[in-house]
Design an enzyme around this catalytic site. Structure first.
Site, PDB file in Angstrom:
ATOM      1  N   ARG A  45      29.915  -0.082  14.873  1.00 56.59           N
ATOM      2  CA  ARG A  45      29.190   0.294  13.669  1.00 56.59           C
ATOM      3  C   ARG A  45      29.220  -0.831  12.637  1.00 56.59           C
ATOM      4  NH1 ARG A  45      31.438   3.227   9.682  1.00 56.59           N
ATOM      5  NH2 ARG A  45      32.908   4.228  11.106  1.00 56.59           N
ATOM      6  N   TYR A  97       3.112   1.947   1.100  1.00 58.68           N
ATOM      7  CA  TYR A  97       3.135   2.732   2.338  1.00 58.68           C
ATOM      8  C   TYR A  97       3.639   4.143   2.039  1.00 58.68           C
ATOM      9  CZ  TYR A  97       5.482   4.201   6.706  1.00 58.68           C
ATOM     10  OH  TYR A  97       5.960   4.912   7.765  1.00 58.68           O
ATOM     11  N   ASP A 168       8.239  -6.445   0.538  1.00 56.73           N
ATOM     12  CA  ASP A 168       8.010  -5.895   1.877  1.00 56.73           C
ATOM     13  C   ASP A 168       6.984  -6.801   2.555  1.00 56.73           C
ATOM     14  OD1 ASP A 168       7.221  -4.497   4.137  1.00 56.73           O
ATOM     15  OD2 ASP A 168       7.329  -2.542   3.176  1.00 56.73           O
ATOM     16  N   LYS A 193       7.145  -3.346  13.657  1.00 58.10           N
ATOM     17  CA  LYS A 193       5.750  -3.793  13.652  1.00 58.10           C
ATOM     18  C   LYS A 193       5.616  -5.153  14.340  1.00 58.10           C
ATOM     19  CE  LYS A 193       5.099  -0.049  11.120  1.00 58.10           C
ATOM     20  NZ  LYS A 193       6.421   0.380  10.667  1.00 58.10           N
TER      21      LYS A 193
END
Length: 372
Positions: A45, A97, A168, A193
């Site tokens: 983790r 978005y 972004d 993406k």
């Protein structure tokens, strides 16, 4: 090294131990401490060699000191927002978005306000700034109307108010735009993406230089557990190697499709950063190395019927894949945004967004022509 070389080589060096020419996949959740010459790995983790190889590559692409990857772009965004404190404010792009809008809604319970502003309008941004603004959240190009804001000018304005500028950069990718080089503090990616590029792995990333930010982000990620698994990191890193080739092909195809759309009687407005008449054309030319492969247009007919007629274009959310996609933002990605806000921005039910893939552009053109 130039960017195309970094895409292939950055983040991993062949070692004498095995001679692997690609970063190996480390699936271990925990690590034997006595076996390590340098004690670096404790628990998956927190640390993982496969994840770190991807992070080193992403950092190298923007000549940055640090990069951290996450289980999704949303998880990366949530981690960035964890810096905020009650009473602080965010100034954000007005046509963000839909998932980002949903993320911002969660801030209200912490007494953190988000003001939506057209970040291409520096006068409007200046008016919105004040001492309580802790972060400016910029999408450029925006989703879905492809407005392009001046990163350098916004970075200067943010510094004046001691606010962080987060960009972004998902639509552009590091191939077409380097936010940190223009003064941004943090670059955010949905690596799902363009970076991974094959619609088969979800992830996100933050890229930055500040050491204190790194301590905050790493600590938050370890505590919250919003990490990507080793296989996700391996697949993302593998996809990253062909990013430049894919973006170049996709951009050429987009330019071909734009001309088709502009000649169709069934199409109204066309939004694309590569157009001479794009309202921020001068910013595009100064800030980006290419206009990208996302095209948005107004369809003068039944949008759902048109999308149903597409064969090669999959009717699906997301973007940046090797396969071409078509969607109606108002009905799909931007549905969480209230209708009155969508309409005010011009995101009507007739707006269609295309994400061009790597198929033959002539086949895509015929498919789209038939659908129109």
């Amino acid at each position: 090294m130039e960017l195309d070389t970094k895409l292939v080589h950055a983040g991993y060096e062949i070692t004498a131990a095995s001679g692997d020419v690609v970063p190996p996949l480390h699936l271990a959740t925990t690590f034997e401490q006595r076996a390590q010459d340098d004690l670096r790995y404790f628990y998956g983790r927190g640390e993982n060699p496969t994840r770190e190889a991807l992070e080193r590559c992403l950092a190298a692409l923007e000549n940055a000191a640090h990069a951290l990857v996450f289980s999704s772009g949303q998880a990366a965004g949530a981690t960035a927002l964890s810096l905020l404190r009650p009473g602080q404010r965010v100034v954000a792009s007005d046509d963000v978005y839909g998932g980002t809008f949903s993320l911002f809604k969660t801030l209200t319970k912490y007494d953190i306000r988000v003001d939506y502003v057209d970040l291409t309008d520096l006068a409007a941004v200046t008016e919105a700034m004040a001492d309580d603004v802790a972060m400016v959240w910029l999408e450029t190009p925006t989703n879905p109307l492809l407005k392009v804001a001046d990163i350098g000018a916004l970075a200067e304005l943010a510094r004046r108010y001691e606010a962080l500028l987060l960009v972004d950069n998902t639509f552009a990718s590091p191939v077409l735009q380097q936010p940190l080089a223009h003064g941004a503090d943090i670059t955010l990616y949905s690596t799902t993406k363009f970076i991974a590029g094959h619609s088969d792995v979800i992830g996100g990333a933050l890229v930055y230089n500040d050491d204190s930010l790194h301590g905050e982000f790493f600590g938050y990620r370890t505590a919250a557990g919003n990490i990507p698994g080793p296989l996700d990191c391996f697949l993302t890193h593998r996809g990253l190697k062909t990013l430049s080739l894919r973006v170049e092909r996709q951009t050429r195809t987009a330019q071909h499709i734009v001309e088709l759309l502009r000649g169709s009687p069934k199409v109204g407005a066309v939004h694309y950063p590569g157009l001479e008449e794009h309202p921020q054309r001068h910013v595009v030319e100064r800030q980006m190395s290419g206009p990208g492969s996302i095209v948005t247009f107004e369809y003068l007919g039944d949008v759902q019927a048109m999308m149903n007629r597409c064969v090669l274009f999959a009717c699906a959310v997301s973007l940046g894949s090797v396969r071409s996609l078509v969607e109606c933002p108002a009905l799909m990605t931007h549905r969480p945004i209230p209708e009155q806000d969508r309409l005010r921005l011009g995101i009507t039910n007739n707006i269609v967004r295309l994400s061009l893939g790597i198929e033959d552009p002539h086949d895509l053109a015929k498919d789209l022509t038939d659908a129109l």
